[in-house]
Design an enzyme around this catalytic site. Structure first.
Site, PDB file in Angstrom:
ATOM      1  N   HIS A  67      37.851  51.613 -20.587  1.00  0.00           N
ATOM      2  CA  HIS A  67      38.100  50.484 -19.668  1.00  0.00           C
ATOM      3  C   HIS A  67      37.878  49.153 -20.381  1.00  0.00           C
ATOM      4  O   HIS A  67      36.876  48.981 -21.073  1.00  0.00           O
ATOM      5  CB  HIS A  67      37.169  50.562 -18.452  1.00  0.00           C
ATOM      6  N   SER A  84      45.536  47.321 -14.427  1.00  0.00           N
ATOM      7  CA  SER A  84      44.308  46.542 -14.590  1.00  0.00           C
ATOM      8  C   SER A  84      44.596  45.054 -14.428  1.00  0.00           C
ATOM      9  O   SER A  84      43.809  44.313 -13.813  1.00  0.00           O
ATOM     10  CB  SER A  84      43.687  46.838 -15.964  1.00  0.00           C
ATOM     11  N   ALA A 122      35.458  48.762  -9.224  1.00  0.00           N
ATOM     12  CA  ALA A 122      36.786  48.737  -8.603  1.00  0.00           C
ATOM     13  C   ALA A 122      37.089  47.290  -8.204  1.00  0.00           C
ATOM     14  O   ALA A 122      36.674  46.829  -7.140  1.00  0.00           O
ATOM     15  CB  ALA A 122      36.834  49.665  -7.400  1.00  0.00           C
TER      16      ALA A 122
END
Ligand code: GUN
Length: 173
Positions: A67, A84, A122
């Site tokens: 990530h 993203s 999130a």
């Protein structure tokens, strides 16, 4: 998209469509494809999450390390995945002032130094005020607890991405 359509996909199509349900981890979609047919859309999600849960610690940490940082250099450079980019923009992270960006960069660096993986949240369920607050709070957690929280966030991100792909009959978190 209904489950018959999902079950009819060949390997390439399935990985093209679902390869970024877990950020930058197309291997997971590749493994899940082998488990078809899926009985319904929740079953498809269960297979993604069961694969993640069955990984050793190094594999779960590996997922987190795939990530990018929230509001990090990749957001400025425009090199994030489209998912993203959308999530971080939606949380208002494109519009931070210099001081907010600096504060997040410092917090991200402290988090990475403490836990050895980047802060994952999130972003679509958060906003530009909540992100640094939550980051500062989670910095104080124990490592095992934090790993578990971060993996829960990976699943929330995955569920939202699946909901986008599959349409409205798949409930969002
Ligand atoms: N939340 C939603 N998308 C992302 C992402 O790409 N990176 C991090 N760190 N958190 C996210």
């Amino acid at each position: 998209m209904d489950i018959e359509k999902v079950n009819s996909m060949d390997f390439r199509e399935f990985v093209d469509v679902f390869g970024n349900v877990i950020e930058r981890c197309p291997l997971i979609a590749a493994a899940v494809w082998s488990q078809r047919p899926f009985s319904n859309l929740e079953d498809l999600e269960k297979h993604f999450f069961a694969f993640i849960d069955a990984l050793p610690l190094s594999g779960r940490e590996g997922i987190l390390r795939c990530h990018p940082d929230l509001a990090g250099p990749e957001l400025q450079r425009g090199t994030l995945t489209p998912e993203s980019q959308r999530e971080q923009s939606g949380a208002g992270l494109m519009n931070l002032g210099a001081a907010e960006r600096l504060r997040l960069a410092e917090l991200n660096a402290r988090y990475q130094a403490r836990f050895g993986f980047p802060f994952v949240l999130a972003a679509r369920l958060s906003d530009r005020e909540a992100v640094p607050r939550e980051l500062a709070r989670r910095l104080r957690c124990l490592r095992a607890q934090e790993l578990s929280t971060a993996m829960d966030e990976v699943k929330k991100i995955g569920r939202l991405r699946l909901a986008d792909l599959l349409g409205s009959d798949f409930p969002k978190p």
